[in-house]
Write a protein that holds these residues in place. Structure first.
Motif, PDB file in Angstrom:
ATOM      1  N   MET A   1       0.839  -1.157   0.000  1.00  0.00           N
ATOM      2  CA  MET A   1       0.000   0.000   0.000  1.00  0.00           C
ATOM      3  C   MET A   1       0.894   1.232   0.000  1.00  0.00           C
ATOM      4  SD  MET A   1      -3.334  -1.488   1.435  1.00  0.00           S
ATOM      5  CE  MET A   1      -4.108  -0.200   0.742  1.00  0.00           C
ATOM      6  N   ILE A   2       0.427   2.245  -0.662  1.00  0.00           N
ATOM      7  CA  ILE A   2       1.082   3.545  -0.632  1.00  0.00           C
ATOM      8  C   ILE A   2       0.239   4.443   0.260  1.00  0.00           C
ATOM      9  CG2 ILE A   2       1.761   5.552  -1.994  1.00  0.00           C
ATOM     10  CD1 ILE A   2       2.147   3.630  -4.357  1.00  0.00           C
ATOM     11  N   LEU A   3       0.875   5.112   1.216  1.00  0.00           N
ATOM     12  CA  LEU A   3       0.148   5.960   2.159  1.00  0.00           C
ATOM     13  C   LEU A   3       0.408   7.428   1.872  1.00  0.00           C
ATOM     14  CD1 LEU A   3       0.877   4.122   5.524  1.00  0.00           C
ATOM     15  CD2 LEU A   3      -1.095   3.853   4.024  1.00  0.00           C
ATOM     16  N   ASP A   4      -0.641   8.221   2.009  1.00  0.00           N
ATOM     17  CA  ASP A   4      -0.556   9.678   1.907  1.00  0.00           C
ATOM     18  C   ASP A   4      -1.140  10.265   3.177  1.00  0.00           C
ATOM     19  OD1 ASP A   4       0.482   9.977  -0.779  1.00  0.00           O
ATOM     20  OD2 ASP A   4      -1.490   9.334  -1.497  1.00  0.00           O
ATOM     21  N   ARG A   5      -0.461  11.286   3.724  1.00  0.00           N
ATOM     22  CA  ARG A   5      -0.990  11.960   4.923  1.00  0.00           C
ATOM     23  C   ARG A   5      -2.256  12.733   4.557  1.00  0.00           C
ATOM     24  NH1 ARG A   5       2.370  12.417   9.451  1.00  0.00           N
ATOM     25  NH2 ARG A   5       4.503  11.797   9.029  1.00  0.00           N
ATOM     26  N   LYS A   6      -3.268  12.567   5.371  1.00  0.00           N
ATOM     27  CA  LYS A   6      -4.521  13.314   5.255  1.00  0.00           C
ATOM     28  C   LYS A   6      -4.861  13.825   6.638  1.00  0.00           C
ATOM     29  CE  LYS A   6      -5.240  12.340   0.936  1.00  0.00           C
ATOM     30  NZ  LYS A   6      -5.179  13.293  -0.103  1.00  0.00           N
ATOM     31  N   GLU A   7      -5.732  14.808   6.709  1.00  0.00           N
ATOM     32  CA  GLU A   7      -6.130  15.348   8.008  1.00  0.00           C
ATOM     33  C   GLU A   7      -6.721  14.244   8.883  1.00  0.00           C
ATOM     34  OE1 GLU A   7      -9.309  18.556   9.666  1.00  0.00           O
ATOM     35  OE2 GLU A   7      -8.215  19.076   7.851  1.00  0.00           O
ATOM     36  N   GLY A   8      -6.134  14.050  10.038  1.00  0.00           N
ATOM     37  CA  GLY A   8      -6.633  13.048  10.961  1.00  0.00           C
ATOM     38  C   GLY A   8      -6.119  11.637  10.719  1.00  0.00           C
ATOM     39  N   GLY A   9      -5.206  11.451   9.770  1.00  0.00           N
ATOM     40  CA  GLY A   9      -4.697  10.097   9.530  1.00  0.00           C
ATOM     41  C   GLY A   9      -4.001   9.981   8.191  1.00  0.00           C
ATOM     42  N   TYR A  10      -4.227   8.860   7.549  1.00  0.00           N
ATOM     43  CA  TYR A  10      -3.591   8.567   6.270  1.00  0.00           C
ATOM     44  C   TYR A  10      -4.621   8.011   5.300  1.00  0.00           C
ATOM     45  CZ  TYR A  10       0.671   8.795   9.042  1.00  0.00           C
ATOM     46  OH  TYR A  10       1.672   9.209   9.871  1.00  0.00           O
ATOM     47  N   GLU A  11      -4.297   8.101   4.031  1.00  0.00           N
ATOM     48  CA  GLU A  11      -5.109   7.473   2.997  1.00  0.00           C
ATOM     49  C   GLU A  11      -4.250   6.414   2.343  1.00  0.00           C
ATOM     50  OE1 GLU A  11      -7.943   9.597   0.193  1.00  0.00           O
ATOM     51  OE2 GLU A  11      -6.198   9.223  -1.068  1.00  0.00           O
ATOM     52  N   ALA A  12      -4.749   5.188   2.307  1.00  0.00           N
ATOM     53  CA  ALA A  12      -4.011   4.065   1.741  1.00  0.00           C
ATOM     54  C   ALA A  12      -4.494   3.777   0.328  1.00  0.00           C
ATOM     55  CB  ALA A  12      -4.193   2.832   2.606  1.00  0.00           C
ATOM     56  N   THR A  13      -3.549   3.615  -0.582  1.00  0.00           N
ATOM     57  CA  THR A  13      -3.866   3.271  -1.964  1.00  0.00           C
ATOM     58  C   THR A  13      -3.221   1.933  -2.288  1.00  0.00           C
ATOM     59  OG1 THR A  13      -3.849   5.614  -2.565  1.00  0.00           O
ATOM     60  CG2 THR A  13      -3.686   4.028  -4.362  1.00  0.00           C
ATOM     61  N   PRO A  14      -4.023   0.942  -2.700  1.00  0.00           N
ATOM     62  CA  PRO A  14      -3.435  -0.352  -3.032  1.00  0.00           C
ATOM     63  C   PRO A  14      -2.562  -0.253  -4.276  1.00  0.00           C
ATOM     64  CG  PRO A  14      -5.815  -0.379  -3.392  1.00  0.00           C
ATOM     65  CD  PRO A  14      -5.469   0.964  -2.866  1.00  0.00           C
ATOM     66  N   MET A  15      -1.543  -1.066  -4.308  1.00  0.00           N
ATOM     67  CA  MET A  15      -0.665  -1.117  -5.476  1.00  0.00           C
ATOM     68  C   MET A  15      -1.146  -2.251  -6.372  1.00  0.00           C
ATOM     69  SD  MET A  15       3.036  -0.525  -3.736  1.00  0.00           S
ATOM     70  CE  MET A  15       3.818  -0.399  -5.324  1.00  0.00           C
ATOM     71  N   GLY A  16      -1.122  -2.012  -7.662  1.00  0.00           N
ATOM     72  CA  GLY A  16      -1.515  -3.054  -8.604  1.00  0.00           C
ATOM     73  C   GLY A  16      -0.418  -4.091  -8.777  1.00  0.00           C
ATOM     74  N   TRP A  17      -0.744  -5.163  -9.431  1.00  0.00           N
ATOM     75  CA  TRP A  17       0.221  -6.237  -9.669  1.00  0.00           C
ATOM     76  C   TRP A  17       0.921  -6.076 -11.008  1.00  0.00           C
ATOM     77  CZ3 TRP A  17       1.682  -8.911  -5.733  1.00  0.00           C
ATOM     78  CH2 TRP A  17       0.808  -9.090  -4.662  1.00  0.00           C
ATOM     79  N   ASP A  18       0.823  -4.907 -11.636  1.00  0.00           N
ATOM     80  CA  ASP A  18       1.445  -4.685 -12.941  1.00  0.00           C
ATOM     81  C   ASP A  18       2.930  -4.335 -12.818  1.00  0.00           C
ATOM     82  OD1 ASP A  18       0.771  -2.304 -11.711  1.00  0.00           O
ATOM     83  OD2 ASP A  18       0.501  -1.237 -13.591  1.00  0.00           O
ATOM     84  N   ARG A  19       3.434  -4.182 -11.608  1.00  0.00           N
ATOM     85  CA  ARG A  19       4.846  -3.855 -11.386  1.00  0.00           C
ATOM     86  C   ARG A  19       5.599  -5.125 -11.008  1.00  0.00           C
ATOM     87  NH1 ARG A  19       2.895   0.903  -7.701  1.00  0.00           N
ATOM     88  NH2 ARG A  19       2.725   2.522  -9.253  1.00  0.00           N
ATOM     89  N   ASN A  20       6.921  -5.089 -11.181  1.00  0.00           N
ATOM     90  CA  ASN A  20       7.690  -6.235 -10.711  1.00  0.00           C
ATOM     91  C   ASN A  20       7.949  -6.083  -9.217  1.00  0.00           C
ATOM     92  OD1 ASN A  20      10.125  -4.718 -10.319  1.00  0.00           O
ATOM     93  ND2 ASN A  20      10.520  -4.866 -12.510  1.00  0.00           N
TER      94      ASN A  20
END
Length: 58
Positions: A1-20
């Motif tokens: 997961m890639i995390l980005d800081r947001k007010e009050g916590g973080y936002e998690a974005t799943p990574m796809g399987w298209d990368r090695n």
């Protein structure tokens, strides 16, 4: 997961399987370890993740 800081916590974005694997390991911030029997999460749902790096690196 890639995390980005947001007010009050973080936002998690799943990574796809298209990368090695080595590229993915270099870019990811956290792992989502789902309980047995959980197959999906809905967008916006709160989840608990395990950080790969310290929060000062996010």
């Amino acid at each position: 997961m890639i995390l980005d800081r947001k007010e009050g916590g973080y936002e998690a974005t799943p990574m796809g399987w298209d990368r090695n694997l080595p590229d993915s390991l270099l870019q990811m911030d956290a792992l989502l370890i789902a309980p047995i029997g959980i197959y999906e999460y809905q967008a916006g749902e709160e989840v608990e993740v395990e950080l790969i790096c310290g929060s000062e690196h996010l």
